[in-house]
Design an enzyme around this catalytic site. Sequence first.
Site, short mmCIF file in Angstrom:
data_model
loop_
_atom_site.label_atom_id
_atom_site.label_comp_id
_atom_site.label_asym_id
_atom_site.label_seq_id
_atom_site.Cartn_x
_atom_site.Cartn_y
_atom_site.Cartn_z
N HIS A 123 43.02 25.16 -24.38
CA HIS A 123 41.77 25.60 -24.99
C HIS A 123 42.06 26.36 -26.28
O HIS A 123 43.08 27.04 -26.38
CB HIS A 123 40.99 26.46 -24.01
N GLU A 178 40.27 31.43 -19.38
CA GLU A 178 39.83 31.22 -17.99
C GLU A 178 40.81 31.87 -17.02
O GLU A 178 42.00 31.95 -17.27
CB GLU A 178 39.63 29.72 -17.69
N HIS A 185 48.09 23.48 -19.71
CA HIS A 185 48.01 23.60 -18.26
C HIS A 185 47.36 22.38 -17.63
O HIS A 185 46.74 21.55 -18.31
CB HIS A 185 47.25 24.87 -17.86
N GLN A 205 45.72 19.87 -20.44
CA GLN A 205 44.80 20.40 -21.45
C GLN A 205 45.18 21.79 -21.93
O GLN A 205 46.01 22.47 -21.35
CB GLN A 205 43.39 20.45 -20.87
N ARG A 226 42.63 17.65 -24.79
CA ARG A 226 43.42 16.99 -23.75
C ARG A 226 44.61 16.26 -24.35
O ARG A 226 44.51 15.68 -25.43
CB ARG A 226 42.55 16.01 -22.96
ZN ZN Z 1 41.51 24.65 -18.58
#
Ligand code: ZN
Length: 407
Positions: free
Chosen positions: A96, A131, A261, A94, A280
Amino acid sequence: MQRIEGVIRPYAWGSRTVLATMQGRSVPSAHPEAELWFGAHPGDPARFEGGQDLLTEIDADPDGELGPACRQEFGDRLPYLVKVLAADEPLSLQAHPSREQAAEGFARENAAGIPLDAPERNYRDASHKPEVVIALSRFETLAGFRDPVATMDLLRALAVPELDSYLGLLSGQPDSMGLRALLTTWITLPQPALAELVPAVLGGCVRYLESGEERFRGEAKTALTLGERYPDDAGVLAALLLNRVVLEPGQALYLSAGNLHMYLSGAAVEVMANSDNVLRGGLTPKHVDVPELLRVLDFTPRSPSELAPRTSTVGPEVIFSTPAPEFRVSRVRLDGTALKRAASVELDARGPQLLVVTDGAITVRSAGRAVDVHAGSGLWMGASDPGVIVTAHSPAAEFFRSLVGGH
Ligand SMILES: [Zn+2]
């Protein structure tokens, strides 16, 4: 300040032992337990004793809980979400979106009339989702594109004739353009082509491991693990382009927008902007949207050390610095057997703060009150709460402190 309990997400890739052991419950747990959420996300807000949840509490008094500075910058939502991850099996491949991509995508899917809770919805809010992940145990991941020269070494080492033509895409331009060309080609291959290429590559991995060569052992093993679960999935090929990063406890990784990642296994604390925006690319039964993923990917090769956040140490507190304005996280280890100095730490009032205990227990004191918090539980400190003194309540204690970045 108030003690708070996280909510467990029972995804199939979760561990049956990690979270149960942390919380002192019997093992194995009845179901896989993948994530323990501490935050005010509407999907699963953390709960106070007595049943009230953090989201309701913030809604009732945003000024007291979030404070004016946080409200002005992020609105009436807690800007970060804290999770304890316990992965027995790999998660999806995935990335972001950036803030701009998220705002555009959210508006586009709204305009197209795709319901917010539809499985095919990519953008569930208008926020980016940077994140940071900090390992609690040995934590294996794939993150960021490997130096293309090293990737060519890997693909050649597998000695798979079917890979030759694809290698040309990278040797012709060993840079982000070459990576984009190669990944785009692989991830859009028709199924019959994948059904030949992926098994051929996995065969190369088996022969490589049998040869006793060392350099790419981890990469070959990871490809086989992924291929076993998703035999003809282009994600197995995509995984070969990424750094395999193994974090030891206390080591961290920062995943900015567009970083492709995949978490493979282990336990970690993850702190992110309060968003659900995930694109994804495969290796999952969930919704995959390859064109949208390709739109947001950052193909710049980055070494694992470039992906590690900078750290600084203040007493027993190790602070992980990232560019994300939504959060700042630090890890604190206290020695309950030591003299006073190593056994306690003072935390100042800094807007909304969440402590999550991951080992042992702590006692938190403030204004004549004392609250014990054990591993697997947390403590909420609203913006109007005063600072606290935290003391180890066990021979060793570890907790993670999350607050708003820059505050
Ligand atoms: Zn992630």
